[in-house]
Write a protein that holds these residues in place. Structure first.
Motif, PDB file in Angstrom:
ATOM      1  N   VAL A 146      -7.265   3.304   6.446  1.00  5.59           N
ATOM      2  CA  VAL A 146      -7.114   4.724   6.779  1.00  5.59           C
ATOM      3  C   VAL A 146      -6.180   5.417   5.798  1.00  5.59           C
ATOM      4  O   VAL A 146      -6.435   6.544   5.355  1.00  5.59           O
ATOM      5  CB  VAL A 146      -6.606   4.886   8.230  1.00  5.59           C
ATOM      6  N   LEU A 147      -5.099   4.738   5.427  1.00  3.07           N
ATOM      7  CA  LEU A 147      -4.092   5.355   4.553  1.00  3.07           C
ATOM      8  C   LEU A 147      -4.411   5.199   3.070  1.00  3.07           C
ATOM      9  O   LEU A 147      -3.667   5.718   2.230  1.00  3.07           O
ATOM     10  CB  LEU A 147      -2.718   4.747   4.850  1.00  3.07           C
ATOM     11  N   GLY A 148      -5.484   4.491   2.752  1.00  2.00           N
ATOM     12  CA  GLY A 148      -5.829   4.281   1.348  1.00  2.00           C
ATOM     13  C   GLY A 148      -4.888   3.336   0.639  1.00  2.00           C
ATOM     14  O   GLY A 148      -4.736   3.403  -0.587  1.00  2.00           O
ATOM     15  N   LEU A 149      -4.270   2.434   1.385  1.00  2.00           N
ATOM     16  CA  LEU A 149      -3.361   1.441   0.803  1.00  2.00           C
ATOM     17  C   LEU A 149      -4.122   0.164   0.482  1.00  2.00           C
ATOM     18  O   LEU A 149      -5.058  -0.201   1.200  1.00  2.00           O
ATOM     19  CB  LEU A 149      -2.234   1.099   1.791  1.00  2.00           C
ATOM     20  N   PRO A 150      -3.727  -0.561  -0.551  1.00  2.00           N
ATOM     21  CA  PRO A 150      -4.301  -1.889  -0.773  1.00  2.00           C
ATOM     22  C   PRO A 150      -4.012  -2.776   0.438  1.00  2.00           C
ATOM     23  O   PRO A 150      -2.960  -2.654   1.081  1.00  2.00           O
ATOM     24  CB  PRO A 150      -3.565  -2.403  -2.013  1.00  2.00           C
ATOM     25  N   ALA A 151      -4.947  -3.665   0.760  1.00  2.00           N
ATOM     26  CA  ALA A 151      -4.761  -4.550   1.913  1.00  2.00           C
ATOM     27  C   ALA A 151      -3.492  -5.385   1.777  1.00  2.00           C
ATOM     28  O   ALA A 151      -2.876  -5.767   2.778  1.00  2.00           O
ATOM     29  CB  ALA A 151      -5.979  -5.452   2.090  1.00  2.00           C
ATOM     30  N   GLY A 152      -3.071  -5.648   0.541  1.00  2.00           N
ATOM     31  CA  GLY A 152      -1.855  -6.413   0.318  1.00  2.00           C
ATOM     32  C   GLY A 152      -0.586  -5.685   0.708  1.00  2.00           C
ATOM     33  O   GLY A 152       0.485  -6.288   0.784  1.00  2.00           O
ATOM     34  N   ASP A 153      -0.688  -4.383   0.979  1.00  2.00           N
ATOM     35  CA  ASP A 153       0.480  -3.601   1.400  1.00  2.00           C
ATOM     36  C   ASP A 153       0.718  -3.664   2.906  1.00  2.00           C
ATOM     37  O   ASP A 153       1.521  -2.904   3.444  1.00  2.00           O
ATOM     38  CB  ASP A 153       0.321  -2.141   0.973  1.00  2.00           C
TER      39      ASP A 153
END
Length: 198
Positions: free
Chosen positions: A161-168
């Protein structure tokens, strides 16, 4: 048209935080978790919940039942897409044991690419939860839906949803018995509340 999703992490089992439960059978809520689940039921009764979807694990089903009773939802749909990450041989090991495993350290340092012993990555997890949200939105437009799942599965959805990499996923917490609210529509999705404690 939009759908409001309440992403609910299961309440606490007796040894939460001491070992990796994963997909082990027989991991059930302890007394604290049962009290948390009852509180979740009271909190979610304030929302017009039209459907409840739940991971197959015992601890998520035990968390979903008080919510269903409080909200007057007659059936809880069990969904493999909401299941815990398949940690394979890591399941049941203490975190002290896991910290000595190079594969475990790689998993935590490189969530984008690393795989569990079963072969699942965080991107795999993200794809299954996002696909479920998309499918449920089509069937439950302009309604509120509860998804009862696990911390990393919810984190994968929030990162999307936030457009963050899954690693974040380590940049925020998803606590036991917490509620994370997102709204999803044809235009995309937005985060309304993160890690609310009932």
């Amino acid at each position: 048209m939009t759908t409001t999703f309440f992403l609910i992490r299961h309440a606490a089992h007796d040894n939460v935080g001491s070992y990796l439960a994963g997909r082990m059978d027989g991991v059930c809520l302890g007394d604290t978790g049962k009290a948390q689940a009852a509180q979740l039921g009271g909190r979610m009764a304030r929302e017009p919940i039209g459907a409840i979807f739940c991971s197959p694990r015992e601890r998520t089903r035990e968390t979903a039942v008080p919510i269903a009773l409080a909200c007057g939802v007659g059936e809880i749909a069990i969904c493999a897409e909401l299941d815990e990450i398949d940690f394979g041989d890591w399941s049941g090991k203490t975190f002290d044991e896991l910290n000595g495993d190079a594969g475990w350290r790689a998993w935590n340092n490189q969530r984008q690419e690393a795989r569990t012993p079963s072969g699942e990555t965080m991107l795999d997890v993200q794809q299954r939860i996002v696909a479920l949200i998309t499918a449920v939105r089509e069937r439950h437009q302009n309604r509120c839906v509860a998804l009862v799942s696990h911390a990393d599965v919810i984190k994968a959805a929030v990162c999307n949803v936030l457009g963050l990499p899954a690693g974040d996923c380590f940049r925020f917490d998803i606590d036991p018995a917490s509620i994370t609210t997102i709204v999803s529509g044809d235009w995309g999705a937005k985060l309304i509340r993160l890690n609310e404690i009932a």
